[in-house]
Design a protein around this motif. Structure first.
Motif, PDB file in Angstrom:
ATOM      1  N   PHE A  23       4.623 -52.144  40.025  1.00 28.61           N
ATOM      2  CA  PHE A  23       3.172 -52.179  40.140  1.00 28.61           C
ATOM      3  C   PHE A  23       2.595 -52.443  38.764  1.00 28.61           C
ATOM      4  O   PHE A  23       3.256 -52.240  37.755  1.00 28.61           O
ATOM      5  CB  PHE A  23       2.619 -50.871  40.736  1.00 28.61           C
ATOM      6  CG  PHE A  23       2.804 -49.655  39.885  1.00 28.61           C
ATOM      7  CD1 PHE A  23       1.799 -49.222  39.009  1.00 28.61           C
ATOM      8  CD2 PHE A  23       3.975 -48.911  39.955  1.00 28.61           C
ATOM      9  CE1 PHE A  23       1.962 -48.086  38.239  1.00 28.61           C
ATOM     10  CE2 PHE A  23       4.143 -47.777  39.177  1.00 28.61           C
ATOM     11  CZ  PHE A  23       3.139 -47.367  38.318  1.00 28.61           C
ATOM     12  N   THR A  24       1.371 -52.917  38.749  1.00 28.01           N
ATOM     13  CA  THR A  24       0.685 -53.164  37.491  1.00 28.01           C
ATOM     14  C   THR A  24      -0.110 -51.933  37.114  1.00 28.01           C
ATOM     15  O   THR A  24      -0.969 -51.489  37.888  1.00 28.01           O
ATOM     16  CB  THR A  24      -0.254 -54.382  37.596  1.00 28.01           C
ATOM     17  OG1 THR A  24       0.527 -55.519  37.960  1.00 28.01           O
ATOM     18  CG2 THR A  24      -0.959 -54.650  36.276  1.00 28.01           C
ATOM     19  N   GLU A 101       9.414 -36.092  47.633  1.00 33.48           N
ATOM     20  CA  GLU A 101      10.126 -36.358  46.386  1.00 33.48           C
ATOM     21  C   GLU A 101      10.018 -37.812  45.968  1.00 33.48           C
ATOM     22  O   GLU A 101       9.987 -38.120  44.784  1.00 33.48           O
ATOM     23  CB  GLU A 101      11.606 -35.967  46.517  1.00 33.48           C
ATOM     24  CG  GLU A 101      11.811 -34.476  46.514  1.00 33.48           C
ATOM     25  CD  GLU A 101      13.255 -34.125  46.285  1.00 33.48           C
ATOM     26  OE1 GLU A 101      13.523 -33.411  45.305  1.00 33.48           O
ATOM     27  OE2 GLU A 101      14.112 -34.533  47.087  1.00 33.48           O
ATOM     28  N   ASP A 102       9.963 -38.692  46.949  1.00 32.19           N
ATOM     29  CA  ASP A 102       9.917 -40.108  46.634  1.00 32.19           C
ATOM     30  C   ASP A 102       9.307 -40.846  47.812  1.00 32.19           C
ATOM     31  O   ASP A 102       9.617 -40.533  48.971  1.00 32.19           O
ATOM     32  CB  ASP A 102      11.332 -40.630  46.359  1.00 32.19           C
ATOM     33  CG  ASP A 102      11.367 -41.976  45.669  1.00 32.19           C
ATOM     34  OD1 ASP A 102      10.318 -42.424  45.175  1.00 32.19           O
ATOM     35  OD2 ASP A 102      12.456 -42.576  45.608  1.00 32.19           O
ATOM     36  N   MET A 103       8.460 -41.787  47.522  1.00 27.45           N
ATOM     37  CA  MET A 103       7.926 -42.667  48.555  1.00 27.45           C
ATOM     38  C   MET A 103       7.721 -44.034  47.919  1.00 27.45           C
ATOM     39  O   MET A 103       7.092 -44.146  46.869  1.00 27.45           O
ATOM     40  CB  MET A 103       6.603 -42.161  49.125  1.00 27.45           C
ATOM     41  CG  MET A 103       6.142 -43.024  50.294  1.00 27.45           C
ATOM     42  SD  MET A 103       4.853 -42.284  51.290  1.00 27.45           S
ATOM     43  CE  MET A 103       3.444 -43.088  50.589  1.00 27.45           C
ATOM     44  N   LYS A 104       8.293 -45.033  48.542  1.00 28.97           N
ATOM     45  CA  LYS A 104       8.180 -46.394  48.028  1.00 28.97           C
ATOM     46  C   LYS A 104       7.913 -47.346  49.180  1.00 28.97           C
ATOM     47  O   LYS A 104       8.506 -47.219  50.247  1.00 28.97           O
ATOM     48  CB  LYS A 104       9.470 -46.822  47.316  1.00 28.97           C
ATOM     49  CG  LYS A 104       9.732 -46.037  46.049  1.00 28.97           C
ATOM     50  CD  LYS A 104      10.980 -46.491  45.352  1.00 28.97           C
ATOM     51  CE  LYS A 104      11.158 -45.652  44.082  1.00 28.97           C
ATOM     52  NZ  LYS A 104      12.461 -45.794  43.498  1.00 28.97           N
ATOM     53  N   ALA A 145      -1.775 -45.650  43.588  1.00 34.84           N
ATOM     54  CA  ALA A 145      -1.099 -44.600  44.358  1.00 34.84           C
ATOM     55  C   ALA A 145      -1.971 -43.347  44.420  1.00 34.84           C
ATOM     56  O   ALA A 145      -2.098 -42.726  45.484  1.00 34.84           O
ATOM     57  CB  ALA A 145       0.263 -44.279  43.763  1.00 34.84           C
ATOM     58  N   CYS A 146      -2.575 -42.983  43.294  1.00 30.75           N
ATOM     59  CA  CYS A 146      -3.451 -41.806  43.274  1.00 30.75           C
ATOM     60  C   CYS A 146      -4.602 -41.984  44.259  1.00 30.75           C
ATOM     61  O   CYS A 146      -4.916 -41.067  45.036  1.00 30.75           O
ATOM     62  CB  CYS A 146      -3.987 -41.565  41.865  1.00 30.75           C
ATOM     63  SG  CYS A 146      -2.728 -41.051  40.675  1.00 30.75           S
ATOM     64  N   GLN A 147      -5.228 -43.138  44.242  1.00 28.93           N
ATOM     65  CA  GLN A 147      -6.341 -43.401  45.152  1.00 28.93           C
ATOM     66  C   GLN A 147      -5.870 -43.435  46.605  1.00 28.93           C
ATOM     67  O   GLN A 147      -6.584 -42.991  47.512  1.00 28.93           O
ATOM     68  CB  GLN A 147      -7.042 -44.699  44.757  1.00 28.93           C
ATOM     69  CG  GLN A 147      -7.777 -44.562  43.444  1.00 28.93           C
ATOM     70  CD  GLN A 147      -8.295 -45.877  42.876  1.00 28.93           C
ATOM     71  OE1 GLN A 147      -7.758 -46.956  43.152  1.00 28.93           O
ATOM     72  NE2 GLN A 147      -9.350 -45.789  42.080  1.00 28.93           N
ATOM     73  N   PHE A 148      -4.658 -43.919  46.831  1.00 22.67           N
ATOM     74  CA  PHE A 148      -4.095 -43.914  48.179  1.00 22.67           C
ATOM     75  C   PHE A 148      -3.922 -42.477  48.669  1.00 22.67           C
ATOM     76  O   PHE A 148      -4.354 -42.137  49.780  1.00 22.67           O
ATOM     77  CB  PHE A 148      -2.745 -44.652  48.215  1.00 22.67           C
ATOM     78  CG  PHE A 148      -1.958 -44.360  49.454  1.00 22.67           C
ATOM     79  CD1 PHE A 148      -2.329 -44.926  50.666  1.00 22.67           C
ATOM     80  CD2 PHE A 148      -0.870 -43.507  49.414  1.00 22.67           C
ATOM     81  CE1 PHE A 148      -1.612 -44.639  51.826  1.00 22.67           C
ATOM     82  CE2 PHE A 148      -0.152 -43.218  50.567  1.00 22.67           C
ATOM     83  CZ  PHE A 148      -0.522 -43.781  51.777  1.00 22.67           C
ATOM     84  N   TYR A 149      -3.285 -41.619  47.864  1.00 23.80           N
ATOM     85  CA  TYR A 149      -3.079 -40.229  48.290  1.00 23.80           C
ATOM     86  C   TYR A 149      -4.406 -39.527  48.523  1.00 23.80           C
ATOM     87  O   TYR A 149      -4.563 -38.776  49.490  1.00 23.80           O
ATOM     88  CB  TYR A 149      -2.212 -39.470  47.281  1.00 23.80           C
ATOM     89  CG  TYR A 149      -0.779 -39.955  47.284  1.00 23.80           C
ATOM     90  CD1 TYR A 149      -0.024 -39.938  48.444  1.00 23.80           C
ATOM     91  CD2 TYR A 149      -0.188 -40.441  46.127  1.00 23.80           C
ATOM     92  CE1 TYR A 149       1.286 -40.397  48.462  1.00 23.80           C
ATOM     93  CE2 TYR A 149       1.118 -40.902  46.132  1.00 23.80           C
ATOM     94  CZ  TYR A 149       1.846 -40.875  47.301  1.00 23.80           C
ATOM     95  OH  TYR A 149       3.140 -41.333  47.317  1.00 23.80           O
TER      96      TYR A 149
END
Length: 182
Positions: A23-24, A101-104, A145-149
């Motif tokens: 990601f950028t 623990e991990d999500m991709k 990712a933060c905005q997604f969560y």
């Protein structure tokens, strides 16, 4: 496009998981706290490409054997038309929360609802296991990712400016701890 979420089993244990997680990072969450509530603003930074594969051992990231057939751990894989598009690993944490623990999600499959569907799967798993909610950690430079969560209902419960300094002494990244409390 058909999206399928499947809990991984022993038959999947040797499956090679290759997800392009790049990601950028071109912005950062700047944190503040007022009356025990964490707030943030977004500031632009010089952009760079980041991949968590750069920060971890590839062998560790694709070894899901501990999650398979374990009552307090699971890994769910997302498939688009039978092609692996993403996954999430979750376990019962010491504080009884479900811990992602991990999500991709592979870069070519983002913004298609896969991440949200994986989060919904974790919510279902956590509720079935009578957990009080879900927690996870991400970095303040992973703004999307933060905005997604946050869009999934998570709130920042804490942060740590030193966590990544063990890996990179001069890291300017903060760990953010996100919670979705049922």
């Amino acid at each position: 496009m058909e999206l399928t979420i499947r809990k991984m089993t022993k038959e999947d244990q040797d499956q090679l998981i290759e997800i392009d997680d790049r990601f950028t990072a071109d912005s950062i969450l700047v944190l503040s706290m007022d009356k025990n509530k964490i707030h943030y603003t977004v500031e632009n930074i010089p952009g760079y490409i980041k991949s968590y594969k750069d920060d971890e051992q590839l062998e560790e990231s694709s070894d899901f054997s501990a999650y398979i057939d374990h009552p307090d751990q699971a890994v769910y894989a997302a498939y688009i038309d039978d092609q692996l598009a993403g996954y999430v690993t979750v376990k019962r944490n010491w504080n009884e929360y479900a811990y992602i623990e991990d999500m991709k999600v592979d870069i070519k499959h983002r913004r298609q609802g896969i991440g949200r569907t994986l989060v919904e799967q974790v919510i279902q798993w956590a509720k079935e296991h009578k957990m009080p909610g879900i927690m996870l950690e991400t970095q303040n430079v992973n703004v999307k990712a933060c905005q997604f969560y946050e869009s999934c209902g998570f709130k920042i419960g804490g942060f740590d400016f030193c966590l990544y300094k063990g890996i990179k002494k001069h890291a300017n990244e903060a760990a953010l701890y996100w919670y979705l409390i049922f």
